[in-house]
Design a protein around this motif. Structure first.
Motif, PDB file in Angstrom:
ATOM      1  N   UNK A  79     124.475  75.218 -51.730  1.00  0.00           N
ATOM      2  CA  UNK A  79     125.452  74.206 -51.316  1.00  0.00           C
ATOM      3  C   UNK A  79     126.763  74.902 -50.950  1.00  0.00           C
ATOM      4  N   UNK A  80     127.432  74.390 -49.919  1.00  0.00           N
ATOM      5  CA  UNK A  80     128.725  74.952 -49.523  1.00  0.00           C
ATOM      6  C   UNK A  80     129.444  73.980 -48.588  1.00  0.00           C
ATOM      7  N   UNK A  81     130.695  74.328 -48.279  1.00  0.00           N
ATOM      8  CA  UNK A  81     131.525  73.523 -47.378  1.00  0.00           C
ATOM      9  C   UNK A  81     131.692  74.277 -46.065  1.00  0.00           C
ATOM     10  N   UNK A  82     131.878  73.518 -44.977  1.00  0.00           N
ATOM     11  CA  UNK A  82     132.034  74.173 -43.678  1.00  0.00           C
ATOM     12  C   UNK A  82     132.856  73.290 -42.735  1.00  0.00           C
ATOM     13  N   UNK A  83     133.365  73.926 -41.688  1.00  0.00           N
ATOM     14  CA  UNK A  83     134.035  73.214 -40.595  1.00  0.00           C
ATOM     15  C   UNK A  83     133.422  73.569 -39.243  1.00  0.00           C
ATOM     16  N   UNK A  84     132.778  74.735 -39.166  1.00  0.00           N
ATOM     17  CA  UNK A  84     132.240  75.230 -37.898  1.00  0.00           C
ATOM     18  C   UNK A  84     130.723  75.379 -37.985  1.00  0.00           C
ATOM     19  N   UNK A  85     130.116  75.421 -36.800  1.00  0.00           N
ATOM     20  CA  UNK A  85     128.699  75.696 -36.706  1.00  0.00           C
ATOM     21  C   UNK A  85     128.464  76.862 -35.740  1.00  0.00           C
ATOM     22  N   UNK A  86     127.408  77.616 -35.993  1.00  0.00           N
ATOM     23  CA  UNK A  86     127.011  78.694 -35.108  1.00  0.00           C
ATOM     24  C   UNK A  86     125.515  78.583 -34.857  1.00  0.00           C
ATOM     25  N   UNK A 109     132.691  82.720 -45.728  1.00  0.00           N
ATOM     26  CA  UNK A 109     132.426  83.833 -44.813  1.00  0.00           C
ATOM     27  C   UNK A 109     133.346  83.813 -43.599  1.00  0.00           C
ATOM     28  N   UNK A 110     134.205  82.803 -43.520  1.00  0.00           N
ATOM     29  CA  UNK A 110     135.146  82.679 -42.401  1.00  0.00           C
ATOM     30  C   UNK A 110     136.406  83.475 -42.728  1.00  0.00           C
ATOM     31  N   UNK A 111     136.704  84.481 -41.904  1.00  0.00           N
ATOM     32  CA  UNK A 111     137.845  85.364 -42.181  1.00  0.00           C
ATOM     33  C   UNK A 111     139.177  84.610 -42.207  1.00  0.00           C
ATOM     34  N   UNK A 113     146.611  75.686 -38.826  1.00  0.00           N
ATOM     35  CA  UNK A 113     145.311  76.011 -38.223  1.00  0.00           C
ATOM     36  C   UNK A 113     144.148  75.539 -39.088  1.00  0.00           C
ATOM     37  N   UNK A 114     144.414  75.157 -40.340  1.00  0.00           N
ATOM     38  CA  UNK A 114     143.360  74.634 -41.220  1.00  0.00           C
ATOM     39  C   UNK A 114     143.025  73.175 -40.907  1.00  0.00           C
ATOM     40  N   UNK A 115     143.790  72.537 -40.052  1.00  0.00           N
ATOM     41  CA  UNK A 115     143.524  71.140 -39.693  1.00  0.00           C
ATOM     42  C   UNK A 115     142.142  71.053 -39.056  1.00  0.00           C
TER      43      UNK A 115
END
Length: 358
Positions: free
Chosen positions: A61-68, A77-79, A106-108
């Motif tokens: 389980x984890x949180x995310x904002x982007x997809x690849x 893993x996001x720098x 930029x975190x928006x």
């Protein structure tokens, strides 16, 4: 009184939204949040499993904002979030959280929680997620009347809770409140802070300082030339500029740059610029623009005269050298021709003697 140290934590606890997939449910405690830049944001969600399934069946389980490539990218893993993200679940595994420290504009983004189970290919994402808006502080200036202004500490979104603001004048604390009155025309610098965000404050607002004026190419012009005047003043909000000629009420131009083309004697005189913003106005010192004492015709005469002074001797020298060279060539040719004539006559004499002896 001074602002308190430290930072505030924004808890998302007001509106509950449930997302369900095949009996799994992800319940966010809030879908929208506004946070001040530099604060810490705390996002919470609850997980409900279908009958016959247990929380121990969740393997990742984890949180995310982007997809690849169609797959979510773990925030850890996001720098861009390096060292600022922490997440996990409480002991009963029903409630999970995400903490972001020192949030930036930029975190928006929209934050989603995703997990996979022991069943191959089975994964779930709570969507839509939580939309985070990070805002900095700005001071808005509004004119109350001809002599007073009202300053308001403003953010681009509505901050959670009941924020308290501190006002500073030239880096010194003066008052508490969301708004603050000041007299028009002040050149003092005013900024606001939010309680608990000592390192984050609004940019200071202030009226224009005395403008500086530059001229190019020079302040002494020949008739028909062009001259460019430039005005610059330190101000926030940014200043607008108006150009005047001394003893004239109507402005000559507006804008930071003023160009006079086809200069004539009528343009000669003292010029100044006025810088103005919502906080006040300020005038530059006078700049004298004059017509050169040497007019263009005189200048041409001078150029011609100096050209003749320098060019004539050079032309004369070249002519003399050419004449000498011509004479030398002529003398050499004559000598050569004389020698040939003597040889021809000698040769003729020998021929005649030979004939006589025969």
């Amino acid at each position: 009184m001074s602002p308190s140290a430290g930072g505030l934590v924004v808890f998302l606890l007001s509106v509950q939204v449930i997302q369900s997939q095949d009996g799994w449910r992800v319940k966010y405690h809030q879908t929208d949040v506004c946070a001040a830049k530099g604060s810490t944001v705390f996002i919470i969600c609850d997980i409900t499993h279908p009958p016959g399934i247990y929380y121990s069946d969740i393997k990742d389980r984890f949180w995310f904002t982007k997809e690849k490539d169609g797959e979510p990218v773990d925030l850890k893993t996001d720098s861009e979030y390096s060292g600022r993200v922490k997440y996990g679940c409480y002991s009963d595994s029903k409630r999970c959280y995400l903490t972001i420290t020192d949030v930036r504009e930029s975190d928006s983004a929209e934050y989603k929680f995703t997990f996979m189970t022991n069943k191959p290919g089975e994964k779930y994402t709570g969507s839509p997620g939580v939309t985070l808006s990070v805002t900095g502080l700005q001071v808005q200036v509004r004119r109350s009347d001809s002599t007073w202004l009202e300053l308001t500490c403003h953010s681009s979104c509505v901050l959670s809770g009941h924020p308290e603001y501190y006002w500073y004048k030239n880096e010194k604390y003066i008052e508490t409140g969301s708004s603050f009155p000041v007299s028009s025309g002040s050149t003092d610098r005013y900024s606001c802070y939010l309680t608990g965000y000592w390192n984050q404050r609004s940019p200071a607002v202030y009226g224009p300082q005395r403008p500086s004026v530059s001229v190019s190419p020079s302040a002494e012009m020949l008739e028909g030339d062009s001259v460019t005047l430039t005005c610059s003043a330190d101000a926030n909000p940014a200043a607008s500029y108006t150009w005047y000629k001394e003893h004239e009420d109507s402005p000559r131009a507006s804008g930071q740059i003023f160009t006079i083309t086809d200069f004539t004697a009528e343009h000669s005189g003292n010029y100044y610029c006025e810088a103005q913003n919502e906080m006040g106005r300020s005038n530059s010192t006078l700049l004298l623009i004059t017509e050169s004492a040497v007019d263009r015709t005189t200048m041409i005469i001078h150029i011609t005269r100096w050209t003749l002074v320098f060019v004539n001797p050079i032309l004369l020298l070249v002519f003399r050298l050419w004449t000498r060279k011509k004479k030398a060539v002529s003398s050499t040719t004559e000598q050569h021709e004389s020698r040939e004539a003597v040889e021809v006559r000698h040769l003729s004499s020998e021929t005649e003697l030979t004939k006589g002896s025969s």
